[in-house]
Enzyme design. Sequence first.
Site, PDB file in Angstrom:
ATOM      1  N   GLU A 139     -12.702 -25.520  17.264  1.00 48.48           N
ATOM      2  CA  GLU A 139     -13.500 -25.004  16.139  1.00 48.48           C
ATOM      3  C   GLU A 139     -14.471 -23.873  16.482  1.00 48.48           C
ATOM      4  OE1 GLU A 139     -15.264 -28.611  14.556  1.00 48.48           O
ATOM      5  OE2 GLU A 139     -13.336 -29.406  13.941  1.00 48.48           O
ATOM      6  N   GLU A 247      -4.557 -33.397  13.795  1.00 47.41           N
ATOM      7  CA  GLU A 247      -5.473 -34.390  13.193  1.00 47.41           C
ATOM      8  C   GLU A 247      -5.104 -34.674  11.736  1.00 47.41           C
ATOM      9  OE1 GLU A 247      -9.612 -33.335  13.805  1.00 47.41           O
ATOM     10  OE2 GLU A 247      -9.231 -32.519  15.795  1.00 47.41           O
TER      11      GLU A 247
END
Length: 337
Positions: A139, A247
Amino acid sequence: MTECQNGAVPSLAEKYKDYFKIGAAVTVNDLKGIHGEILIKHFNSLTPENDMKFERIHPEEGRYNFEAVDRIKEFAIKNNMQMRGHTFVWHNQTPEWVFRDRDGKDASRELVIERLRDHIKTVCERYRDIVYAWDVVNEAVEDKTEKLLRDSNWRRIIGDDYIKIAFEIAKEYVGDGKLFYNDYNNEMPYKLEKSYKLLKDLLDKDTPIDGVGIQAHWNIWDKNLIDNLKKAIETYASLGLEIQITELDISVFEFEDRRTDVLEPTQEMIELQAKVYEDVFNVFREYKDVITSVTLWGISDRHTWKDNFPVIGRKDWPLLFDINGNPKKAFYRIVNF
Ligand code: HAH
């Protein structure tokens, strides 16, 4: 006997053995009971949901806490599974000591890099025989402003080359494991463009990066998902990168929906969710040459991080097995092809 123990239910990992690995995010508690049974039957890859994060595995300078990941690894070995390593460099769940010197001031660039090296070396040496892919950086792309990179302690202290440095260090210690850049919303046009730019720039500078992780925290209401996903896969593949879905979960709530009075998923939600799971797995199979692994961010709706995100304490039902561990409509849709 629950449905998932019934021989009539096909094994997800078995169904997908000629396509890609099928993974789940786990905690130590998931290794026993109904979740343990589901894992053994349906999954061949495990990601520690939290236990390999910096604050858990390396809470203080010079002190590592391997217990939880060791148990996950032991379970994986016993059941012929491999693991994904999650994650080394992230703006969250990283302890403050990493960025402080003895006087509590900002540590120097050199010291932070040295600490990162110690961290990556130690974790890799312990788990590299079972980990086939590492989320080296998680991220890093900014998504609230026009800026490319997110502000974080890593970036502020090391500088904009912190991503390249992290991959170079990881490359020295991972052995055969592949190195991934992992992010959320990176299939959406606004973030795809930035992610492409970041990855292209890293590759142009000879950064040892093998792949991109698409987190895939999706919901059942996104009309553009399939188009965005295909475009993203093709864009990343055009850079020669491997792709993993890292995910996956499909919320029954639109992201902006902050209602707290939905106590059960409606039939409409469950049906729409089955359709979206079916559609995205169709895409995953279509791109099996570049997609090497698909991981669900949890096992059953009994427990999911979505119960606390984006609304704390609101139940969500984003996974393939229901709160009793029985396969949902979505499960049957993705195994029947
Ligand atoms: C992920 N962030 C993290 O990678 C994972 O480690 C954590 O357990 C759960 C989700 C997702 C995320 C998001 O979708 C939106 C805003 C911030 C973070």
